[in-house]
Motif scaffolding. Structure first.
Motif, PDB file in Angstrom:
ATOM      1  N   ILE A   9      44.997  72.355  35.255  1.00  0.00           N
ATOM      2  CA  ILE A   9      43.840  71.454  35.207  1.00  0.00           C
ATOM      3  C   ILE A   9      43.826  70.713  33.882  1.00  0.00           C
ATOM      4  O   ILE A   9      43.866  71.331  32.818  1.00  0.00           O
ATOM      5  CB  ILE A   9      42.525  72.241  35.383  1.00  0.00           C
ATOM      6  N   GLN A  33      39.264  66.778  30.565  1.00  0.00           N
ATOM      7  CA  GLN A  33      38.658  65.592  31.168  1.00  0.00           C
ATOM      8  C   GLN A  33      38.798  64.337  30.315  1.00  0.00           C
ATOM      9  O   GLN A  33      39.185  63.274  30.818  1.00  0.00           O
ATOM     10  CB  GLN A  33      37.179  65.859  31.462  1.00  0.00           C
ATOM     11  N   MET A  92      39.040  61.656  38.427  1.00  0.00           N
ATOM     12  CA  MET A  92      39.406  63.078  38.536  1.00  0.00           C
ATOM     13  C   MET A  92      38.626  63.714  39.669  1.00  0.00           C
ATOM     14  O   MET A  92      37.402  63.590  39.730  1.00  0.00           O
ATOM     15  CB  MET A  92      39.092  63.830  37.239  1.00  0.00           C
ATOM     16  N   SER A  93      39.331  64.415  40.546  1.00  0.00           N
ATOM     17  CA  SER A  93      38.661  65.094  41.647  1.00  0.00           C
ATOM     18  C   SER A  93      38.113  66.437  41.171  1.00  0.00           C
ATOM     19  O   SER A  93      38.736  67.122  40.370  1.00  0.00           O
ATOM     20  CB  SER A  93      39.637  65.320  42.805  1.00  0.00           C
ATOM     21  N   LYS A  94      36.934  66.782  41.675  1.00  0.00           N
ATOM     22  CA  LYS A  94      36.356  68.091  41.369  1.00  0.00           C
ATOM     23  C   LYS A  94      36.416  69.021  42.576  1.00  0.00           C
ATOM     24  O   LYS A  94      35.855  70.110  42.564  1.00  0.00           O
ATOM     25  CB  LYS A  94      34.912  67.927  40.906  1.00  0.00           C
ATOM     26  N   SER A  95      37.098  68.545  43.625  1.00  0.00           N
ATOM     27  CA  SER A  95      37.214  69.355  44.830  1.00  0.00           C
ATOM     28  C   SER A  95      38.137  70.536  44.577  1.00  0.00           C
ATOM     29  O   SER A  95      39.140  70.418  43.854  1.00  0.00           O
ATOM     30  CB  SER A  95      37.775  68.514  45.986  1.00  0.00           C
ATOM     31  N   ARG A  96      37.801  71.675  45.178  1.00  0.00           N
ATOM     32  CA  ARG A  96      38.623  72.863  45.013  1.00  0.00           C
ATOM     33  C   ARG A  96      40.036  72.586  45.540  1.00  0.00           C
ATOM     34  O   ARG A  96      40.216  72.070  46.629  1.00  0.00           O
ATOM     35  CB  ARG A  96      38.008  74.038  45.754  1.00  0.00           C
ATOM     36  N   LYS A 138      42.055  70.505  44.166  1.00  0.00           N
ATOM     37  CA  LYS A 138      42.510  69.210  43.681  1.00  0.00           C
ATOM     38  C   LYS A 138      42.118  68.962  42.230  1.00  0.00           C
ATOM     39  O   LYS A 138      42.222  67.838  41.744  1.00  0.00           O
ATOM     40  CB  LYS A 138      41.937  68.089  44.557  1.00  0.00           C
ATOM     41  N   GLU A 139      41.677  70.017  41.523  1.00  0.00           N
ATOM     42  CA  GLU A 139      41.247  69.846  40.139  1.00  0.00           C
ATOM     43  C   GLU A 139      42.377  69.404  39.233  1.00  0.00           C
ATOM     44  O   GLU A 139      42.134  68.849  38.155  1.00  0.00           O
ATOM     45  CB  GLU A 139      40.659  71.155  39.585  1.00  0.00           C
ATOM     46  N   SER A 140      43.635  69.638  39.638  1.00  0.00           N
ATOM     47  CA  SER A 140      44.771  69.251  38.804  1.00  0.00           C
ATOM     48  C   SER A 140      45.287  67.857  39.144  1.00  0.00           C
ATOM     49  O   SER A 140      46.295  67.421  38.597  1.00  0.00           O
ATOM     50  CB  SER A 140      45.905  70.266  38.954  1.00  0.00           C
TER      51      SER A 140
END
Length: 527
Positions: free
Chosen positions: A386, A389, A414-418, A420-422
């Motif tokens: 990850i 930010q 930046m995605s905050k979906s589980r 896809k944080e990376s």
């Protein structure tokens, strides 16, 4: 497959095994053992490579202490052995009643140093004047046919290969092997026959798949610094034996010894150090270093020779090669070979080979994948961890070009979906040309810099962890078998030990030999 190791710019050769053993059942004896540690009497420091000998009705058996001074002996020998003898160059021999050693603790055995100054033993010839260190070495090389067996001989030994990282043993593989050597007059690689008696992939120690993998100098995941690898045939054990320059004095062994009998003296300078004793036998202690005109400015070598006075038998050869890099001196490889007298001739006691390699730090922050999303007119960049930010959202950290013309970034998301944080999505200001994606990708260049992970590691800035690799063979007994039957059960010398068949032989009873597995999980022993 085995490989020559060729150091850039200096023609530095060693021979290196590019694999570690695997895919074989776990074997070995499960029994009570006597554990010991050999240390110096005054300092308490470990004594590496000390000989521990047991005399039985079936002959002389024994082991060599490892680099930490540790050794082990099966408790069953207490019923058939009265005493054990411990010896090491530079120390007085010591004998102990084996029944005085206990099974419930590590038995610390202390040896007393035996050293005398060189001035007490300088020799002057009637015609030649003062004997120089170089003349002693020349006499020792010329005396090899006299001091070492020219006829067939055999022995059983304990073999192991492992790696050391931060004082921890990893990827430890062990074996009991039998070696049939046709003598110093023969070519070792071509004529020596090897048998695999027992094998153990030791799961009690840490195993690491990254350091266990084959060398990969091209990609830099696991590599030997400054080296080029070139193929060469032979497995771990046969390659290790080739690094015995005394046994292979008439063939190339490694830089800068090259061919021991013709090149060693030409490539080095020698001088006397203090005389060292093997119990009461005086040995010339000769230090040497490589000539700069041979190694170049980037590399150099140093070492020791212990040569017996009178008969010029070489007891020990220690050779270490170094690299100068950025004002630092790094050890590249160390080779130690020791011979011991049995009756009238010198026979192998142990050979140890240690080389440095590096692996890419698995904690490094890097880009794992870059995909082009034509519909969104964006690049999806996937990191292995990850990202932090602030740096990840800075558009200046992303560079895209088409036909060397820079593509401007509109925004970064930046995605905050589980799961896809990376991922980071970088949107472009203008749409890309409507041509085939495969052709478009050939014309696009992408560079990511300055992005950091949450621990502060910068993307694609790679660091490396140094690891030492060891291959060692310790002779347990000289078997002296007169007849050698050639059949399909002998070890394939170009096949890794893990893939060779264990030989069942009426001549060698595996129960008479044992694995001298390192003690205490490889951690330093606190006394």
């Amino acid at each position: 497959m085995m490989f020559f190791l060729i150091m850039n710019t200096t023609r530095l050769f060693i021979i290196s095994a590019l694999f570690f053993s695997s895919n074989i059942p776990l074997l070995g004896q499960e029994e009570t053992i006597v554990r010991g540690k050999v240390v110096e009497l005054k300092s308490g420091n470990p004594i590496p490579f000390a000989s521990i000998r047991l005399i039985t009705q079936k002959g002389i058996h024994g082991v060599i202490s490892n680099a930490d001074g540790d050794f082990q002996i099966p408790s069953t020998y207490k019923s058939i052995v009265d005493t054990i003898a411990i010896s090491c160059i530079g120390y007085l021999n010591k004998k102990l009643f084996i029944n005085d050693l206990t099974d419930d603790r590590i038995n610390v055995i202390r040896l007393e140093e035996s050293v005398r100054q060189l001035s007490e033993v300088i020799i002057k010839g009637k015609k030649e004047g003062r004997i120089t260190a170089e003349k002693i070495v020349q006499a020792a090389i010329e005396s090899i046919p006299i001091n070492y067996p020219l006829t067939a001989n055999s022995y059983v030994g304990y073999y192991r290969d492992y790696q050391m990282e931060a004082d921890q043993y990893i990827n430890l593989n062990e074996a009991i092997v039998e070696v049939f050597d046709l003598g110093f007059g023969s070519n070792d690689q071509l004529t020596t026959v090897l048998n695999l008696i027992d094998y153990k992939k030791n799961e009690e120690f840490k195993r690491d798949s990254t350091t266990e993998m084959a060398y990969d100098n091209a990609r830099g995941i696991k590599f030997i610094p400054g080296a080029i690898l070139s193929p060469f045939g032979g497995n771990e054990l046969s390659i290790l034996r080739m690094h015995d320059a005394i046994r292979n004095s008439q063939t190339f062994s490694y830089s800068y010894i090259n061919q021991f009998d013709t090149d060693f003296i030409k490539n080095h300078r020698f001088k006397f150090a203090e005389t060292v004793y093997l119990n009461k036998i005086p040995l010339y202690n000769i230090t040497f270093h490589s000539k700069p005109e041979i190694t170049g400015s980037k590399h150099f070598a140093r070492g020791h020779l212990y040569i017996e006075r009178g008969n010029f038998a070489i007891h020990t050869l220690e050779y270490t090669t170094y690299e100068n890099e950025n004002s630092k001196t790094n050890m590249l490889y160390n080779i130690q070979v020791e011979y011991a007298r049995l009756n009238s001739l010198m026979h192998l006691n142990f050979v140890s080979f240690n080389n440095l390699f590096k692996i890419r730090d698995p904690l490094d922050f890097k880009v794992e994948d870059i995909l082009l999303d034509r519909d969104a007119n964006a690049f999806v960049i996937t990191f292995n961890k990850i990202p932090e930010q602030q740096s990840a959202l800075d558009w200046k950290n992303y560079y895209f070009s088409l036909d060397n013309i820079k593509l401007k970034v509109e925004r970064v998301f930046m995605s905050k979906s589980r799961g896809k944080e990376s991922e980071v999505v970088v949107y472009l200001q203008r749409y890309l040309p409507f041509i085939k994606t495969s052709e478009l990708l050939k014309r696009i260049k992408v560079d990511v810099k300055g992005v950091k992970d949450v621990t502060g590691r910068e993307v694609n800035v790679f660091t490396h962890i140094p690891v030492n690799q060891f291959r060692e063979l310790f002779v347990q007994t000289q078997t002296g078998h007169g007849k050698l039957v050639i059949d399909s059960l002998h070890m394939g010398k170009e096949i890794p030990l893990s893939k060779n068949k264990i030989r069942i032989s009426s001549d060698v009873n595996p129960s008479n030999y044992w694995m001298n597995t390192p003690l205490n999980g490889g951690r330093p022993l606190h006394q």
